[in-house]
Design a protein around this motif. Structure first.
Motif, PDB file in Angstrom:
ATOM      1  N   GLY A  17       0.893  -1.215  -0.061  1.00 53.36           N
ATOM      2  CA  GLY A  17      -0.082  -0.094   0.166  1.00 53.36           C
ATOM      3  C   GLY A  17       0.880   1.504   0.116  1.00 53.36           C
ATOM      4  N   SER A  18       0.261   2.367  -0.470  1.00 47.87           N
ATOM      5  CA  SER A  18       1.111   3.528  -0.747  1.00 47.87           C
ATOM      6  C   SER A  18       0.996   4.341   0.484  1.00 47.87           C
ATOM      7  CB  SER A  18       0.262   4.611  -1.848  1.00 47.87           C
ATOM      8  OG  SER A  18       0.391   3.743  -3.209  1.00 47.87           O
ATOM      9  N   MET A  19      -0.017   4.258   1.424  1.00 52.11           N
ATOM     10  CA  MET A  19       0.012   4.937   2.456  1.00 52.11           C
ATOM     11  C   MET A  19       0.252   4.042   3.777  1.00 52.11           C
ATOM     12  SD  MET A  19      -3.659   7.572   2.075  1.00 52.11           S
ATOM     13  CE  MET A  19      -3.288   8.029   3.498  1.00 52.11           C
ATOM     14  N   PHE A  20      -0.302   2.920   3.636  1.00 52.25           N
ATOM     15  CA  PHE A  20       0.045   2.066   5.026  1.00 52.25           C
ATOM     16  C   PHE A  20       0.635   1.058   4.667  1.00 52.25           C
ATOM     17  CE2 PHE A  20      -4.291   3.836   5.345  1.00 52.25           C
ATOM     18  CZ  PHE A  20      -4.101   4.615   6.431  1.00 52.25           C
ATOM     19  N   ASN A  21       1.681   0.340   5.613  1.00 54.00           N
ATOM     20  CA  ASN A  21       2.494  -0.648   5.315  1.00 54.00           C
ATOM     21  C   ASN A  21       1.697  -1.996   5.265  1.00 54.00           C
ATOM     22  OD1 ASN A  21       4.986  -1.684   4.936  1.00 54.00           O
ATOM     23  ND2 ASN A  21       5.473  -2.185   7.298  1.00 54.00           N
ATOM     24  N   THR A  22       0.834  -2.128   4.360  1.00 50.48           N
ATOM     25  CA  THR A  22       0.012  -3.467   4.074  1.00 50.48           C
ATOM     26  C   THR A  22       0.233  -3.887   2.591  1.00 50.48           C
ATOM     27  OG1 THR A  22      -1.842  -2.224   3.392  1.00 50.48           O
ATOM     28  CG2 THR A  22      -1.636  -2.885   5.770  1.00 50.48           C
ATOM     29  N   TRP A  23       0.497  -5.200   2.809  1.00 46.55           N
ATOM     30  CA  TRP A  23       0.415  -6.017   1.234  1.00 46.55           C
ATOM     31  C   TRP A  23      -0.735  -6.738   1.144  1.00 46.55           C
ATOM     32  CZ3 TRP A  23       5.508  -5.721  -1.440  1.00 46.55           C
ATOM     33  CH2 TRP A  23       6.218  -5.303  -0.743  1.00 46.55           C
ATOM     34  N   LYS A  24      -1.271  -6.343  -0.249  1.00 50.10           N
ATOM     35  CA  LYS A  24      -2.577  -7.166  -0.883  1.00 50.10           C
ATOM     36  C   LYS A  24      -2.281  -7.769  -1.980  1.00 50.10           C
ATOM     37  CE  LYS A  24      -5.537  -4.374   2.309  1.00 50.10           C
ATOM     38  NZ  LYS A  24      -6.518  -3.470   2.239  1.00 50.10           N
ATOM     39  N   PRO A  25      -2.630  -8.754  -2.239  1.00 49.52           N
ATOM     40  CA  PRO A  25      -2.765  -9.282  -3.659  1.00 49.52           C
ATOM     41  C   PRO A  25      -3.652  -8.630  -4.618  1.00 49.52           C
ATOM     42  CG  PRO A  25      -4.115 -10.821  -2.243  1.00 49.52           C
ATOM     43  CD  PRO A  25      -3.452  -9.858  -1.402  1.00 49.52           C
ATOM     44  N   MET A  26      -3.390  -8.329  -5.876  1.00 51.99           N
ATOM     45  CA  MET A  26      -3.872  -7.504  -6.976  1.00 51.99           C
ATOM     46  C   MET A  26      -3.797  -8.086  -8.232  1.00 51.99           C
ATOM     47  SD  MET A  26      -5.021  -4.441  -5.290  1.00 51.99           S
ATOM     48  CE  MET A  26      -4.936  -3.639  -3.943  1.00 51.99           C
ATOM     49  N   TRP A  27      -4.836  -8.066  -8.938  1.00 53.38           N
ATOM     50  CA  TRP A  27      -4.706  -8.269 -10.633  1.00 53.38           C
ATOM     51  C   TRP A  27      -4.264  -7.201 -11.234  1.00 53.38           C
ATOM     52  CZ3 TRP A  27      -4.819 -12.597 -13.012  1.00 53.38           C
ATOM     53  CH2 TRP A  27      -5.191 -12.515 -14.228  1.00 53.38           C
ATOM     54  N   VAL A  28      -2.727  -7.383 -11.503  1.00 59.94           N
ATOM     55  CA  VAL A  28      -2.053  -6.249 -12.296  1.00 59.94           C
ATOM     56  C   VAL A  28      -1.981  -6.500 -13.878  1.00 59.94           C
ATOM     57  CG1 VAL A  28       0.274  -5.379 -12.126  1.00 59.94           C
ATOM     58  CG2 VAL A  28      -0.575  -6.273  -9.971  1.00 59.94           C
ATOM     59  N   VAL A  29      -2.125  -5.286 -14.554  1.00 61.96           N
ATOM     60  CA  VAL A  29      -1.961  -5.459 -15.805  1.00 61.96           C
ATOM     61  C   VAL A  29      -0.919  -4.457 -16.447  1.00 61.96           C
ATOM     62  CG1 VAL A  29      -3.311  -4.968 -18.146  1.00 61.96           C
ATOM     63  CG2 VAL A  29      -4.562  -6.050 -15.962  1.00 61.96           C
ATOM     64  N   LEU A  30       0.053  -4.846 -17.139  1.00 60.60           N
ATOM     65  CA  LEU A  30       1.095  -4.349 -17.798  1.00 60.60           C
ATOM     66  C   LEU A  30       0.713  -3.940 -19.108  1.00 60.60           C
ATOM     67  CD1 LEU A  30       4.011  -2.950 -18.019  1.00 60.60           C
ATOM     68  CD2 LEU A  30       4.874  -5.376 -18.584  1.00 60.60           C
ATOM     69  N   LEU A  31       0.363  -2.457 -19.300  1.00 56.44           N
ATOM     70  CA  LEU A  31       0.274  -1.812 -20.587  1.00 56.44           C
ATOM     71  C   LEU A  31       1.457  -1.334 -21.260  1.00 56.44           C
ATOM     72  CD1 LEU A  31      -2.887   0.014 -19.806  1.00 56.44           C
ATOM     73  CD2 LEU A  31      -2.683  -2.291 -20.663  1.00 56.44           C
ATOM     74  N   GLU A  32       1.596  -0.938 -22.645  1.00 55.67           N
ATOM     75  CA  GLU A  32       2.516  -0.385 -23.120  1.00 55.67           C
ATOM     76  C   GLU A  32       3.152   1.044 -22.408  1.00 55.67           C
ATOM     77  OE1 GLU A  32       2.504  -0.793 -27.826  1.00 55.67           O
ATOM     78  OE2 GLU A  32       0.734  -0.378 -26.940  1.00 55.67           O
ATOM     79  N   ASP A  33       2.035   1.651 -21.801  1.00 50.98           N
ATOM     80  CA  ASP A  33       2.373   2.848 -21.211  1.00 50.98           C
ATOM     81  C   ASP A  33       2.254   3.096 -19.551  1.00 50.98           C
ATOM     82  OD1 ASP A  33      -0.404   2.782 -21.365  1.00 50.98           O
ATOM     83  OD2 ASP A  33      -0.809   4.657 -22.054  1.00 50.98           O
ATOM     84  N   GLY A  34       1.757   2.061 -19.363  1.00 52.55           N
ATOM     85  CA  GLY A  34       1.679   2.228 -17.714  1.00 52.55           C
ATOM     86  C   GLY A  34       1.005   0.521 -17.058  1.00 52.55           C
ATOM     87  N   ILE A  35       1.040   0.647 -15.704  1.00 57.94           N
ATOM     88  CA  ILE A  35       0.535  -0.531 -14.857  1.00 57.94           C
ATOM     89  C   ILE A  35      -0.821  -0.135 -14.266  1.00 57.94           C
ATOM     90  CG2 ILE A  35       0.996  -1.925 -13.105  1.00 57.94           C
ATOM     91  CD1 ILE A  35       4.258  -1.757 -13.749  1.00 57.94           C
ATOM     92  N   GLU A  36      -1.768  -0.827 -14.485  1.00 61.87           N
ATOM     93  CA  GLU A  36      -3.077  -0.574 -13.711  1.00 61.87           C
ATOM     94  C   GLU A  36      -3.044  -2.172 -12.737  1.00 61.87           C
ATOM     95  OE1 GLU A  36      -5.600   0.998 -17.531  1.00 61.87           O
ATOM     96  OE2 GLU A  36      -5.913  -1.025 -16.899  1.00 61.87           O
ATOM     97  N   PHE A  37      -3.706  -1.606 -11.881  1.00 67.46           N
ATOM     98  CA  PHE A  37      -3.864  -2.868 -10.673  1.00 67.46           C
ATOM     99  C   PHE A  37      -5.366  -2.845 -10.059  1.00 67.46           C
ATOM    100  CE2 PHE A  37      -1.600   0.866  -8.805  1.00 67.46           C
ATOM    101  CZ  PHE A  37      -2.237   1.002  -7.871  1.00 67.46           C
ATOM    102  N   TYR A  38      -5.932  -4.008 -10.063  1.00 64.80           N
ATOM    103  CA  TYR A  38      -7.343  -4.164  -9.721  1.00 64.80           C
ATOM    104  C   TYR A  38      -7.417  -4.921  -8.623  1.00 64.80           C
ATOM    105  CZ  TYR A  38      -7.937  -2.975 -14.795  1.00 64.80           C
ATOM    106  OH  TYR A  38      -7.961  -2.392 -16.050  1.00 64.80           O
ATOM    107  N   LYS A  39      -8.460  -4.762  -7.652  1.00 60.74           N
ATOM    108  CA  LYS A  39      -8.808  -5.444  -6.598  1.00 60.74           C
ATOM    109  C   LYS A  39      -9.110  -6.826  -6.818  1.00 60.74           C
ATOM    110  CE  LYS A  39     -11.237  -5.225  -2.178  1.00 60.74           C
ATOM    111  NZ  LYS A  39     -12.140  -4.465  -1.321  1.00 60.74           N
ATOM    112  N   ARG A  40      -9.820  -7.045  -7.767  1.00 65.62           N
ATOM    113  CA  ARG A  40     -10.136  -8.434  -8.176  1.00 65.62           C
ATOM    114  C   ARG A  40     -10.100  -8.275  -9.842  1.00 65.62           C
ATOM    115  NH1 ARG A  40     -16.033  -9.873  -7.307  1.00 65.62           N
ATOM    116  NH2 ARG A  40     -16.479  -7.913  -8.119  1.00 65.62           N
ATOM    117  N   LYS A  41      -9.841  -9.714 -10.454  1.00 62.57           N
ATOM    118  CA  LYS A  41      -9.662  -9.662 -11.885  1.00 62.57           C
ATOM    119  C   LYS A  41     -10.888  -9.537 -12.508  1.00 62.57           C
ATOM    120  CE  LYS A  41      -8.061 -13.343 -15.225  1.00 62.57           C
ATOM    121  NZ  LYS A  41      -9.636 -13.456 -16.071  1.00 62.57           N
TER     122      LYS A  41
END
Length: 353
Positions: A17-41
């Motif tokens: 997490g950006s604000m808190f020191n917590t780690w959570k599984p995310m569905w991550v998508v790498l695009l040509e220009d950025g990385i998107e992350f989703y709570k669920r697929k």
């Protein structure tokens, strides 16, 4: 009309997490220009997006102690984003594609799948990933042993001296001094892990060189099934027997709970001889949440479930029924991945004890 950015890679990663020191599984998508992350697929809108232009990547992030396979992406505004993969090869694949996407953006080029990754600290002829696979070769690689030191037993490990010996004999290096540099790079990139106080102290900077060419400095491959035995009870010995098997496959899947019937991301590790499928909380914890004994099990693809939405499970659901008739429902990320898991589990269940 402007073209949609191409999807390069997608899958489960654990994100800090950006604000808190917590780690959570995310569905991550790498695009040509950025990385998107989703709570669920299945979500339609991402929880966040990281632009890649002007970003930099650190593939050897040692900031979080026992958390392995972490890489750091620093955005153009100097904000750090930390991701953790489930295993070494997965981390390397993400790092390779993210680095290439950044290079293509900076050079005004289109992303192409063929990789041009080279080591930045070693000669161009050295490919750490390929070298790692050669070191793990069952016949020609480094032999994993059961070693004793200070009343402890280290399983599936080897000495620092044996690593340098192997590098010399395989003509990967010209001398032992050069071998120390190469072994230190393998260690810093996560291809090797320290086992025991001597090697751990050196890796943490208490020695002039992070890797030790010593017969009492122990190391292991991160996905080898390494474990250390001290003074154990009979119950501990039985439990550790589950982890003696060679790791055949690993990665993240969705698992349905037995009581609440909700789906959660779990990291799965498949071992043979003995045949076990252990599952873990991908956000942390070295101890498994549970173990599925696969000897005599039945594993099949399932096309529908009464209590699941169809878009959630279409062509990605499978079921394991153990010998004592416990049912486990799992979801892969794609139909191809489902087939791979089913074939691997079927093979292990037939051959493993």
């Amino acid at each position: 009309m402007e073209r949609e950015p191409m999807r390069i890679r997608e899958g489960y990663l654990v994100k800090k997490g950006s604000m808190f020191n917590t780690w959570k599984p995310m569905w991550v998508v790498l695009l040509e220009d950025g990385i998107e992350f989703y709570k669920r697929k299945a979500d339609n809108s991402p929880k966040g997006m990281i632009p890649l232009k002007g970003s930099s990547l650190n593939s050897s992030c040692q900031d979080f102690g026992k958390r392995a396979f972490v890489f750091k992406l620093t955005a153009a505004k100097q904000q750090d984003h930390f991701f953790q993969a489930a295993y070494l090869e997965e981390r390397d694949a993400w790092v390779r594609d993210i680095k290439k996407a950044i290079r293509c953006l900076d050079g005004g080029q289109r992303f192409a799948r063929k990789s041009t990754r080279k080591s930045i600290r070693l000669p161009e002829t050295i490919n750490l990933s390929a070298l790692y696979l050669s070191m793990k070769d069952p016949e020609k690689g480094i032999k994993e042993l059961r070693l004793e030191k200070d009343k402890k037993v280290f399983n599936h490990c080897f000495t620092g001296t044996s690593v340098i010996d192997w590098l010399v004999s395989s003509n990967s290096i010209r001398n032992r001094r050069e071998g120390l540099m190469l072994a230190s790079s393998l260690l810093s990139e996560g291809y090797l892990q320290p086992a025991g106080d001597t090697s751990q102290a050196a890796a943490e900077g208490l020695s002039d060189i992070p890797f030790l060419d010593l017969s009492d400095a122990y190391y292991y491959f991160p996905d080898s099934g390494f474990f250390c035995e001290g003074n154990s009870s009979d119950d501990d010995v039985v439990l550790k027997e589950e982890f003696r098997g060679i790791i055949v496959k690993q990665g993240c899947l969705l698992k349905q709970g037995h009581r609440r019937k909700n789906w959660k991301v779990r990291k799965f590790v498949l071992r043979e001889d003995p045949a076990y499928l252990h599952y873990y909380d991908p956000a942390g914890g070295e101890e498994p949440l549970g173990a599925i004994h696969l000897r005599g099990c039945v594993v099949t693809a399932v096309e529908d479930m009464p209590d699941s939405k169809k878009y959630d499970v279409d062509n990605i659901l499978f079921e394991i029924i153990t010998a004592n008739e416990i049912h486990y429902y799992l979801q892969a990320a794609s139909p191809t991945e489902r087939t791979e898991w089913i074939k691997a589990i079927q093979a292990v269940s037939r051959t493993g004890k």
